[in-house]
Design a protein around this motif. Sequence first.
Motif, PDB file in Angstrom:
ATOM      1  N   HIS A 159       1.097   5.565   4.832  1.00 54.29           N
ATOM      2  CA  HIS A 159       2.083   6.594   5.161  1.00 54.29           C
ATOM      3  C   HIS A 159       2.582   6.426   6.594  1.00 54.29           C
ATOM      4  N   SER A 160       3.775   6.953   6.815  1.00 56.09           N
ATOM      5  CA  SER A 160       4.346   6.958   8.160  1.00 56.09           C
ATOM      6  C   SER A 160       4.800   8.362   8.508  1.00 56.09           C
ATOM      7  N   VAL A 161       4.776   8.648   9.799  1.00 54.07           N
ATOM      8  CA  VAL A 161       5.412   9.847  10.335  1.00 54.07           C
ATOM      9  C   VAL A 161       6.511   9.373  11.264  1.00 54.07           C
ATOM     10  N   GLU A 162       7.710   9.920  11.069  1.00 57.75           N
ATOM     11  CA  GLU A 162       8.877   9.470  11.827  1.00 57.75           C
ATOM     12  C   GLU A 162       9.400  10.592  12.724  1.00 57.75           C
ATOM     13  N   VAL A 163       9.970  10.197  13.851  1.00 54.73           N
ATOM     14  CA  VAL A 163      10.622  11.127  14.767  1.00 54.73           C
ATOM     15  C   VAL A 163      12.076  10.692  14.899  1.00 54.73           C
ATOM     16  N   PHE A 164      12.983  11.598  14.591  1.00 51.06           N
ATOM     17  CA  PHE A 164      14.403  11.284  14.597  1.00 51.06           C
ATOM     18  C   PHE A 164      15.140  12.131  15.633  1.00 51.06           C
ATOM     19  N   ASP A 165      16.102  11.490  16.288  1.00 49.56           N
ATOM     20  CA  ASP A 165      17.114  12.191  17.076  1.00 49.56           C
ATOM     21  C   ASP A 165      18.421  11.993  16.321  1.00 49.56           C
ATOM     22  N   GLY A 166      18.815  12.995  15.562  1.00 49.31           N
ATOM     23  CA  GLY A 166      19.929  12.806  14.647  1.00 49.31           C
ATOM     24  C   GLY A 166      19.526  11.792  13.577  1.00 49.31           C
ATOM     25  N   ALA A 167      20.319  10.712  13.465  1.00 53.40           N
ATOM     26  CA  ALA A 167      20.004   9.658  12.495  1.00 53.40           C
ATOM     27  C   ALA A 167      19.226   8.516  13.126  1.00 53.40           C
ATOM     28  N   LEU A 217       0.827  -1.209   0.000  1.00 52.23           N
ATOM     29  CA  LEU A 217       0.000   0.000   0.000  1.00 52.23           C
ATOM     30  C   LEU A 217       0.864   1.263   0.000  1.00 52.23           C
ATOM     31  N   HIS A 218       1.969   1.215   0.725  1.00 52.26           N
ATOM     32  CA  HIS A 218       2.868   2.367   0.772  1.00 52.26           C
ATOM     33  C   HIS A 218       3.464   2.641  -0.606  1.00 52.26           C
ATOM     34  N   ARG A 219       3.891   1.592  -1.289  1.00 52.33           N
ATOM     35  CA  ARG A 219       4.463   1.775  -2.628  1.00 52.33           C
ATOM     36  C   ARG A 219       3.445   2.376  -3.591  1.00 52.33           C
TER      37      ARG A 219
END
Length: 251
Positions: free
Chosen positions: A137-145, A130-132
């Motif tokens: 969809h996703s929402v991401e939270v990053f601390d640096g990498a 489904l994503h392709r």
Amino acid sequence: MKPLRPHLLGIESDAPFPPAESALRTPDGLLAVGGDLSPARLLNAYAGGIFPWFSEGQPILWWSPDPRMVFHTGGVRLSSRFRRGLRSSGWMVTADSAFAEVVRACADAPRRGQDGTWITGDMQHAYLALHRLGHAHSVEVFDGAHLVGGIYGVAIGRMFFGESMFSGRSGGSKVALAALAHTLEGWGWPLIDAQVENPHLLRMGAISLPRSAFLAQVRGLVRSAPGTAPGSWHGRFGRWPASRLAASAGA
């Protein structure tokens, strides 16, 4: 009179589901069994207020519980203490930059009172498909990498159907959910489906809707509208500091 057993789905991926209103009362919301996890089947299900939820070794089970847990996109709450901490946070928020990693982290996250996960290998492959196609969809939270939180789900029209979220560090899932809601509110999307009642979600502002009210809203929101075509959210969402949420997600 309601049926005593769920509807048995046929093998055709585009076969219609029975009306969500015909779901069983016990167990609450069980509607159908069988079928597959093809993109056509999944999109048909979500558009009708139905979602898959089953464990490894079970047949595919399809649900539409009553009541339904939802968030109004302007109603996600973060505590005053949490927002104070966000003001000095270096975390950054993105969308559709690590979908597979978010799904895998959600599958691996321990759940209180649960043995194993409903995000089976087949489920992961289904949502990646489904994503392709630009529907998941996703929402991401990053601390640096480093990925420290995330949420994923399915978008149809102006309706977002949340599937799961995780925290790699304390508060990571809260930031992901609040960032999703903040962005969708700005796009004019009013609701996030949260499926079933959960004390953590209630504390963050989730509410219960009677299934009839939920379905009435969904049936309008899933219709195509300008700016709702399937596709990646990566560029549209952008990359921005989580500290922005300190002022926008009130307690």
